[in-house]
Structure formats: C-alpha cells, structure tokens
Design a protein around this motif. Structure first.
Motif, PDB file in Angstrom:
ATOM      1  N   SER A 192       0.845  -1.188   0.000  1.00 28.50           N
ATOM      2  CA  SER A 192       0.000   0.000   0.000  1.00 28.50           C
ATOM      3  C   SER A 192       0.884   1.243   0.000  1.00 28.50           C
ATOM      4  O   SER A 192       2.070   1.174   0.297  1.00 28.50           O
ATOM      5  CB  SER A 192      -0.913   0.010   1.230  1.00 28.50           C
ATOM      6  N   GLY A 193       0.280   2.366  -0.356  1.00 28.91           N
ATOM      7  CA  GLY A 193       1.005   3.625  -0.386  1.00 28.91           C
ATOM      8  C   GLY A 193       1.008   4.236  -1.766  1.00 28.91           C
ATOM      9  O   GLY A 193       0.665   5.401  -1.954  1.00 28.91           O
ATOM     10  N   HIS A 194       1.376   3.448  -2.768  1.00 23.98           N
ATOM     11  CA  HIS A 194       1.255   3.891  -4.158  1.00 23.98           C
ATOM     12  C   HIS A 194      -0.191   3.818  -4.597  1.00 23.98           C
ATOM     13  O   HIS A 194      -0.647   4.630  -5.403  1.00 23.98           O
ATOM     14  CB  HIS A 194       2.135   3.022  -5.054  1.00 23.98           C
ATOM     15  N   SER A 195      -0.897   2.849  -4.078  1.00 20.47           N
ATOM     16  CA  SER A 195      -2.324   2.648  -4.326  1.00 20.47           C
ATOM     17  C   SER A 195      -2.877   1.928  -3.104  1.00 20.47           C
ATOM     18  O   SER A 195      -2.125   1.521  -2.226  1.00 20.47           O
ATOM     19  CB  SER A 195      -2.542   1.850  -5.623  1.00 20.47           C
ATOM     20  N   PRO A 196      -4.202   1.748  -3.011  1.00 23.88           N
ATOM     21  CA  PRO A 196      -4.773   1.271  -1.741  1.00 23.88           C
ATOM     22  C   PRO A 196      -4.361  -0.139  -1.320  1.00 23.88           C
ATOM     23  O   PRO A 196      -4.065  -0.377  -0.139  1.00 23.88           O
ATOM     24  CB  PRO A 196      -6.285   1.336  -1.988  1.00 23.88           C
ATOM     25  N   GLU A 197      -4.352  -1.091  -2.247  1.00 24.56           N
ATOM     26  CA  GLU A 197      -4.140  -2.500  -1.879  1.00 24.56           C
ATOM     27  C   GLU A 197      -3.512  -3.230  -3.061  1.00 24.56           C
ATOM     28  O   GLU A 197      -4.096  -4.116  -3.657  1.00 24.56           O
ATOM     29  CB  GLU A 197      -5.483  -3.143  -1.482  1.00 24.56           C
ATOM     30  N   HIS A 198      -2.308  -2.845  -3.393  1.00 27.87           N
ATOM     31  CA  HIS A 198      -1.586  -3.299  -4.580  1.00 27.87           C
ATOM     32  C   HIS A 198      -1.245  -4.779  -4.474  1.00 27.87           C
ATOM     33  O   HIS A 198      -0.645  -5.232  -3.496  1.00 27.87           O
ATOM     34  CB  HIS A 198      -0.319  -2.450  -4.735  1.00 27.87           C
ATOM     35  N   VAL A 199      -1.569  -5.535  -5.521  1.00 23.91           N
ATOM     36  CA  VAL A 199      -1.339  -6.985  -5.550  1.00 23.91           C
ATOM     37  C   VAL A 199      -0.053  -7.314  -6.305  1.00 23.91           C
ATOM     38  O   VAL A 199       0.169  -6.811  -7.421  1.00 23.91           O
ATOM     39  CB  VAL A 199      -2.530  -7.710  -6.215  1.00 23.91           C
ATOM     40  N   CYS A 200       0.792  -8.142  -5.709  1.00 23.00           N
ATOM     41  CA  CYS A 200       1.921  -8.758  -6.394  1.00 23.00           C
ATOM     42  C   CYS A 200       1.742 -10.275  -6.329  1.00 23.00           C
ATOM     43  O   CYS A 200       1.131 -10.793  -5.387  1.00 23.00           O
ATOM     44  CB  CYS A 200       3.250  -8.382  -5.744  1.00 23.00           C
ATOM     45  N   LEU A 201       2.265 -10.984  -7.324  1.00 20.75           N
ATOM     46  CA  LEU A 201       2.209 -12.446  -7.347  1.00 20.75           C
ATOM     47  C   LEU A 201       3.615 -12.996  -7.193  1.00 20.75           C
ATOM     48  O   LEU A 201       4.519 -12.631  -7.969  1.00 20.75           O
ATOM     49  CB  LEU A 201       1.586 -12.949  -8.655  1.00 20.75           C
ATOM     50  N   TYR A 202       3.787 -13.882  -6.203  1.00 17.88           N
ATOM     51  CA  TYR A 202       5.116 -14.387  -5.870  1.00 17.88           C
ATOM     52  C   TYR A 202       5.151 -15.905  -5.897  1.00 17.88           C
ATOM     53  O   TYR A 202       4.298 -16.570  -5.286  1.00 17.88           O
ATOM     54  CB  TYR A 202       5.535 -13.889  -4.480  1.00 17.88           C
ATOM     55  N   SER A 203       6.121 -16.475  -6.617  1.00 18.67           N
ATOM     56  CA  SER A 203       6.356 -17.909  -6.615  1.00 18.67           C
ATOM     57  C   SER A 203       7.503 -18.212  -5.665  1.00 18.67           C
ATOM     58  O   SER A 203       8.665 -17.904  -5.957  1.00 18.67           O
ATOM     59  CB  SER A 203       6.701 -18.403  -8.027  1.00 18.67           C
ATOM     60  N   ASP A 204       7.179 -18.803  -4.513  1.00 17.31           N
ATOM     61  CA  ASP A 204       8.214 -19.153  -3.546  1.00 17.31           C
ATOM     62  C   ASP A 204       9.176 -20.188  -4.116  1.00 17.31           C
ATOM     63  O   ASP A 204      10.390 -20.091  -3.913  1.00 17.31           O
ATOM     64  CB  ASP A 204       7.568 -19.708  -2.268  1.00 17.31           C
ATOM     65  N   GLU A 205       8.638 -21.160  -4.837  1.00 21.85           N
ATOM     66  CA  GLU A 205       9.460 -22.266  -5.328  1.00 21.85           C
ATOM     67  C   GLU A 205      10.485 -21.795  -6.354  1.00 21.85           C
ATOM     68  O   GLU A 205      11.663 -22.164  -6.302  1.00 21.85           O
ATOM     69  CB  GLU A 205       8.561 -23.348  -5.944  1.00 21.85           C
ATOM     70  N   ASP A 206      10.057 -20.969  -7.299  1.00 21.42           N
ATOM     71  CA  ASP A 206      10.943 -20.545  -8.382  1.00 21.42           C
ATOM     72  C   ASP A 206      11.532 -19.154  -8.179  1.00 21.42           C
ATOM     73  O   ASP A 206      12.257 -18.655  -9.034  1.00 21.42           O
ATOM     74  CB  ASP A 206      10.191 -20.593  -9.713  1.00 21.42           C
ATOM     75  N   LYS A 207      11.180 -18.501  -7.079  1.00 16.79           N
ATOM     76  CA  LYS A 207      11.722 -17.172  -6.756  1.00 16.79           C
ATOM     77  C   LYS A 207      11.441 -16.181  -7.876  1.00 16.79           C
ATOM     78  O   LYS A 207      12.346 -15.569  -8.451  1.00 16.79           O
ATOM     79  CB  LYS A 207      13.215 -17.252  -6.449  1.00 16.79           C
ATOM     80  N   LEU A 208      10.160 -15.997  -8.173  1.00 17.05           N
ATOM     81  CA  LEU A 208       9.694 -15.066  -9.194  1.00 17.05           C
ATOM     82  C   LEU A 208       8.662 -14.137  -8.566  1.00 17.05           C
ATOM     83  O   LEU A 208       7.842 -14.579  -7.768  1.00 17.05           O
ATOM     84  CB  LEU A 208       9.026 -15.812 -10.358  1.00 17.05           C
ATOM     85  N   ILE A 209       8.692 -12.865  -8.948  1.00 16.91           N
ATOM     86  CA  ILE A 209       7.648 -11.959  -8.491  1.00 16.91           C
ATOM     87  C   ILE A 209       7.205 -11.062  -9.634  1.00 16.91           C
ATOM     88  O   ILE A 209       8.020 -10.489 -10.356  1.00 16.91           O
ATOM     89  CB  ILE A 209       8.087 -11.108  -7.281  1.00 16.91           C
ATOM     90  N   LEU A 210       5.887 -10.989  -9.821  1.00 13.18           N
ATOM     91  CA  LEU A 210       5.254 -10.039 -10.721  1.00 13.18           C
ATOM     92  C   LEU A 210       4.887  -8.848  -9.842  1.00 13.18           C
ATOM     93  O   LEU A 210       3.919  -8.893  -9.086  1.00 13.18           O
ATOM     94  CB  LEU A 210       4.038 -10.665 -11.396  1.00 13.18           C
ATOM     95  N   SER A 211       5.682  -7.774  -9.940  1.00 15.93           N
ATOM     96  CA  SER A 211       5.675  -6.757  -8.885  1.00 15.93           C
ATOM     97  C   SER A 211       4.865  -5.511  -9.204  1.00 15.93           C
ATOM     98  O   SER A 211       4.744  -4.627  -8.338  1.00 15.93           O
ATOM     99  CB  SER A 211       7.117  -6.340  -8.560  1.00 15.93           C
ATOM    100  N   GLY A 212       4.304  -5.384 -10.414  1.00 10.75           N
ATOM    101  CA  GLY A 212       3.538  -4.189 -10.732  1.00 10.75           C
ATOM    102  C   GLY A 212       4.351  -2.930 -10.503  1.00 10.75           C
ATOM    103  O   GLY A 212       5.526  -2.831 -10.890  1.00 10.75           O
ATOM    104  N   ASP A 213       3.751  -1.946  -9.831  1.00 10.93           N
ATOM    105  CA  ASP A 213       4.448  -0.699  -9.498  1.00 10.93           C
ATOM    106  C   ASP A 213       5.030  -0.726  -8.093  1.00 10.93           C
ATOM    107  O   ASP A 213       5.602   0.274  -7.641  1.00 10.93           O
ATOM    108  CB  ASP A 213       3.483   0.491  -9.599  1.00 10.93           C
ATOM    109  N   GLN A 214       4.881  -1.851  -7.389  1.00  5.22           N
ATOM    110  CA  GLN A 214       5.367  -1.916  -6.015  1.00  5.22           C
ATOM    111  C   GLN A 214       6.893  -1.905  -5.954  1.00  5.22           C
ATOM    112  O   GLN A 214       7.484  -1.334  -5.041  1.00  5.22           O
ATOM    113  CB  GLN A 214       4.821  -3.173  -5.331  1.00  5.22           C
ATOM    114  N   ILE A 215       7.539  -2.543  -6.932  1.00  9.17           N
ATOM    115  CA  ILE A 215       9.005  -2.596  -6.959  1.00  9.17           C
ATOM    116  C   ILE A 215       9.443  -2.364  -8.401  1.00  9.17           C
ATOM    117  O   ILE A 215       9.227  -3.200  -9.271  1.00  9.17           O
ATOM    118  CB  ILE A 215       9.552  -3.950  -6.463  1.00  9.17           C
TER     119      ILE A 215
END
Length: 367
Positions: A192-215
């Motif tokens: 939160s902060g850039h937008s109200p409830e920003h969603v990222c998708l993270y794969s723990d097994e393969d160490k991947l993140i779809l980070s949007g504008d969060q990172i």
C-alpha cells in the motif's frame, strides 16, 4: 544515489520485446510491452500459460494500438487456448485500461483486491466538471494560487476516458491467497502507499515476483496524498510495505516490474527505496527550520523544475512526506492568513533520518 547506479541490481534481459512479441522469463511466463502516452512511455505486461488456458497480469491503457497488440498475441502465440484470467495489480489506468475489453471479448474473469477494484470503479465513473470545496482546499492550503486551481479543472475529473468500462464483477485477491497457474503456486503479497491495496504475485518455489508498481528498478513509484483523502498518510503505509516485501521474498528473486526492465537484486532495491524516502524526510526537516508550504518544498524534493502537468502528483508527494513527519511529531503546522498550511520542524538538529542527494530519480512519475 541514482537508481541507475545502484550496485547489486542486474538486468538479464536488457532489450524489451517488440510489438506483437514477447520474451519468456521463466517456464510459461512471458514479458510483453504496451505503449503509453506520457514521459514514461511503456508498461510491462505478463502472460502466464496454464494447462488449459492463459492468464495475463495488467492490461495497458485505453489508448493507441493497445488492443491491436493484444490481438496479435492472443491470435498468434496464445492461439489454441482461451484467456482464463485477468489479474490487475492495482487501479491506475495503465494497469486496468483494457481489463473490461479483455474480460468481455474473451469471457475471462477479473482478479483484483477489494481496495483496488472499488477505487477503480469509483474513479472511472467520476466525471465532475469541477471540484468540491475540499478538493479546492487541498490545493490552495498547499500553496497553489486559487486562480491556478481553477485552471486545473480537468485534473478533477475521473479517468474513465482512458479506461474501458470496468467489468461488473471480480474475484477478490487478499494477502496470503494463492493462485495455481501453470504448475506453480503464486502467492498474493499486497502493499500500500502507491495505491490502496496493490497486488503482487510471488512464486516461492521458483523465486519469481510479478511486482507491478510496487518494486521498480530505475524510478520510484509516486506516493501521494490525493484530494479524495486529503488527510491520508500513504508514505507510512508505503515504507511499511517495502519492509514487508523484504520479509516475504528471497534475495535471489527475479523481479518482473510494470516499468523499466526485469532485474535481480530485490532486497537491494527495496532498501534503496526506503533510504530514498528517509533521505527526503531528513531534507524536509532541515528545510522546515522556517515554516514551509508543500509547494515551497519542491526544490527540496525534486531534482528538476516541476511543470504544470506534474504539479498534482508532485504536490501529492510533497504532502505525503509532510503528513508522515507531522504524524510522527517531527513537524508542527499552522494555517496562515491566506489559508496556506505551513510546517515547521520541532527538533531538526536531532533528525533520525539520514540525508540523501537529489538525483534524476527525484522526478515525480505517474506510475
């Protein structure tokens, strides 16, 4: 320190995909780009292959050849499997602009967080000719002359013109949820902060993140107090979110952001973003030895002169830093005879934040 020179960031795919093309980032995860009509001239979108269909993450704006680019992909390399799901990380127009069209055209379901979906619905339906008294006060109390506020009328409208009508239903994503796509479990991490409830998708097994504008690797996402919530404290939520993402991710994660290029070095970048804002907080405390308005702090926060098109987001970011310090008891504020709020440091000689130099990163970007 400029984001471009941060040590510890590496870019495995320096060249972006071309029109109607994509690059496979990991098994079944593809990177594509759409154009944007602004200084930040692109958005990164992602397609994930499932056993019986496709999912996409973010959609591009209702502008230019965005739909044509989607058709090239859907009728080309994605042909043979239906579009199953559209995940929108957050409610900004470059991320949700084509969600309605994709969901209607291909009978796909929309996935968003509660805060992002309903904020998007509100702002895409809003189309006011002007602004109410609280919105006007938001700008004038920050030091913007009333005559200039009147000239900014178009800024008070919603952004429905650059977003296809939103779907009437959605599937809610919350922090800790999991989506099974393409043989992976994608864990939902929200910020939160850039937008109200920003969603990222993270794969723990393969160490991947779809980070949007969060990172994002080379620019900082805009963190603003908006006229719709004039007493908000988004920078507090943003800094808490950055620390949370350090806890929730592995340091060797491949980051797939919505802007710039995919990179390694997630913890290095998150810590640099925290330091970036703490440096701004230190600079504001020092500058506010004498009372200052939000507008008067632009030279303290930004490396370049702020033009009219950047005024609203620059002002929002300036107020965000002031509200953070005010809530922490580091600043006091008073309204002067002209109605402008001026902030003064309480104890600038014992500031807990380390100073930082201004860089090209310190230009407000509407992302």
């Amino acid at each position: 320190m400029s984001a471009q020179t941060i040590k510890g960031l590496t870019y495995p795919y320096p060249e972006p995909p071309g029109k109607g093309e994509w690059i496979e980032m990991a098994r079944g995860v593809y990177w594509l780009q759409m154009a944007l009509p602004m200084a930040l001239d692109h958005i990164n979108l992602y397609a994930i292959e499932d056993d019986d269909g496709w999912w996409v993450v973010d959609t591009g704006m209702k502008w230019g050849d965005t739909q044509e680019r989607w058709k090239l992909l859907i009728e080309g390399p994605m042909a043979g499997k239906p579009l199953k799901g559209v995940v929108c990380t957050h409610m900004h127009p470059d991320h949700i602009g084509q969600a309605g069209w994709l969901c209607r055209e291909y009978n796909a379901a929309l996935y968003m967080s509660f805060g992002e979906y309903f904020t998007a619905r509100a702002l895409t339906q809003e189309d006011h000719a002007g602004a109410d008294w609280r919105v006007i006060e938001h700008f004038t109390s920050a030091g913007v002359p009333f005559e200039q506020v009147q000239q900014m009328g178009r800024k008070f409208r919603g952004f429905g013109a650059i977003v296809e009508p939103m779907p009437g239903s959605y599937t809610r994503l919350t922090d800790g949820d999991s989506l099974a796509i393409g043989g992976r479990q994608w864990r939902v991490i929200t910020g939160s902060g850039h937008s109200p409830e920003h969603v990222c998708l993270y794969s723990d097994e393969d160490k991947l993140i779809l980070s949007g504008d969060q990172i994002i690797p080379r620019i900082t996402s805009n963190v603003s107090v908006m006229p719709q919530e004039p007493e908000g404290n988004p920078l507090k939520r943003w800094l808490e979110s950055l620390a949370y993402f350090i806890e929730q991710t592995h340091p060797d994660t491949l980051v797939m952001p919505a802007h710039n290029t995919p990179f390694y070095g997630i913890h290095t970048r998150l810590k640099a973003l925290i330091d970036h804002h703490r440096g701004h907080l230190a600079a504001i405390e020092d500058a506010c030895r004498e009372p200052k308005s939000a507008v008067e702090l632009f030279p303290v926060l930004f490396a370049r002169e702020i033009g009219k098109d950047q005024l609203a987001i620059a002002l929002g970011e300036s107020i965000a830093h002031l509200h953070y310090l005010y809530a922490e008891g580091r600043l006091e504020r008073q309204r002067d005879e002209q109605g402008v709020l001026r902030y003064r440091s309480v104890d600038p000689d014992h500031c807990p934040y380390a100073p930082a130099d201004l860089t090209d990163e310190d230009v407000p970007m509407e992302v």
